[in-house]
Scaffold this motif. Structure first.
Motif, PDB file in Angstrom:
ATOM      1  N   GLY A  82      44.936  32.665  32.145  1.00 30.75           N
ATOM      2  CA  GLY A  82      43.671  32.926  33.071  1.00 30.75           C
ATOM      3  C   GLY A  82      42.313  32.634  32.247  1.00 30.75           C
ATOM      4  O   GLY A  82      41.556  31.783  32.710  1.00 30.75           O
ATOM      5  N   TRP A 134      47.688  39.070  39.043  1.00 25.43           N
ATOM      6  CA  TRP A 134      46.573  39.952  38.842  1.00 25.43           C
ATOM      7  C   TRP A 134      46.193  39.778  37.178  1.00 25.43           C
ATOM      8  O   TRP A 134      44.928  39.911  36.949  1.00 25.43           O
ATOM      9  N   LEU A 137      44.240  36.804  36.799  1.00 24.59           N
ATOM     10  CA  LEU A 137      42.909  36.934  37.380  1.00 24.59           C
ATOM     11  C   LEU A 137      42.054  37.679  36.663  1.00 24.59           C
ATOM     12  O   LEU A 137      40.842  37.377  36.262  1.00 24.59           O
ATOM     13  N   THR A 141      38.765  36.390  35.021  1.00 22.34           N
ATOM     14  CA  THR A 141      37.251  36.963  35.454  1.00 22.34           C
ATOM     15  C   THR A 141      36.489  37.508  34.133  1.00 22.34           C
ATOM     16  O   THR A 141      35.335  37.393  34.231  1.00 22.34           O
TER      17      THR A 141
END
Length: 249
Positions: A82, A134, A137, A141
């Motif tokens: 990510g 998740w 992510l 982020t």
């Protein structure tokens, strides 16, 4: 010397240290906005990243070998992926819209999962694919909007860890994320010698904050700990929605 800026950094570092040492960074999200009262958010994030890396070391040492190895195996590769995706696509996304999106996720998850007296069973852990999404992510982020905590909490709060495993596992995961972030941050020019030296000046305060957080961690009950975690996640979600919305307006 801008003493107001120095004071804001000191307060942010101390609060974040307590948060990392006892509550897996649950309320450390206030650090960048707090420092941004006196400087730009980009500069604030650049100052905090080296300090976060130090705090990660202090926290991992404090909770050494108390983490859940299987969760680390499941989460860290996806989280790093990510971060890499975030570094390659940073210019494609609006950080403000991402804050709103992550904030809505955090608030919705909290409202759906808040511990209730009539609930007899623990929430089921996420399946492997959903869990890795998740975690990815969270890494994404974290790079784009410094908001990796809520997505990671959605995963870890469903993993049925005890409070110490939770903090220790989160500490190792965010150690991996933050140290990987150093590479793209440096390549993008957001880190330089002066920023790093300024960050290192607050290392003693970061250490004291982590120790105090760990002291608090062992003195609250498991039930209260997880209620605090859900509360912090809810407040964090509202804060992200507010920050993203006000920036867009």
């Amino acid at each position: 010397m801008d003493w107001l800026l120095i004071t804001l950094i000191a307060v942010a570092v101390f609060i974040t240290g307590i948060s990392k040492g006892g509550f897996s960074g649950a309320f450390g999200i206030i650090a960048v906005p707090l420092i941004s009262l006196q400087t730009s958010p980009v500069y604030a994030a650049a100052i905090m990243l080296p300090i976060l890396c130090l705090m990660d070391i202090f926290t991992v040492q404090k909770f050494w070998r108390k983490w859940n190895k299987q969760e680390l195996i499941n989460c860290i590769p996806a989280a790093i992926a990510g971060v890499i995706i975030g570094g390659l696509t940073a210019s494609w996304f609006s950080a403000d819209w991402l804050k709103i999106m992550v904030g809505i996720i955090a608030v919705g998850f909290t409202l759906n999962s808040w511990p209730r007296k009539h609930r007899t069973k623990q929430p089921k852990p996420l399946n492997l694919i959903a869990g890795r999404l998740w975690c990815a992510l969270g890494g994404f982020t974290s790079f784009i909007a410094h908001a990796g905590g809520p997505p990671m909490s959605v995963y870890l709060l469903r993993a049925n860890l005890d409070k110490t495993q939770y903090v220790a596992t989160a500490a190792v995961i965010f150690t991996a994320i933050n140290y990987v972030k150093l590479i793209p941050y440096s390549m993008l020019g957001q880190l330089n010698v002066s920023n790093i030296l300024l960050s290192l000046c607050f290392a003693p305060l970061a250490y004291v904050g982590v120790q105090l957080g760990a002291w608090l961690h062992y003195r609250i009950s498991t039930g209260l700990f997880f209620k605090c975690m859900y509360s912090f996640l809810f407040i964090t979600g509202l804060k992200l929605i507010w920050d993203g919305g006000m920036a867009l307006l």
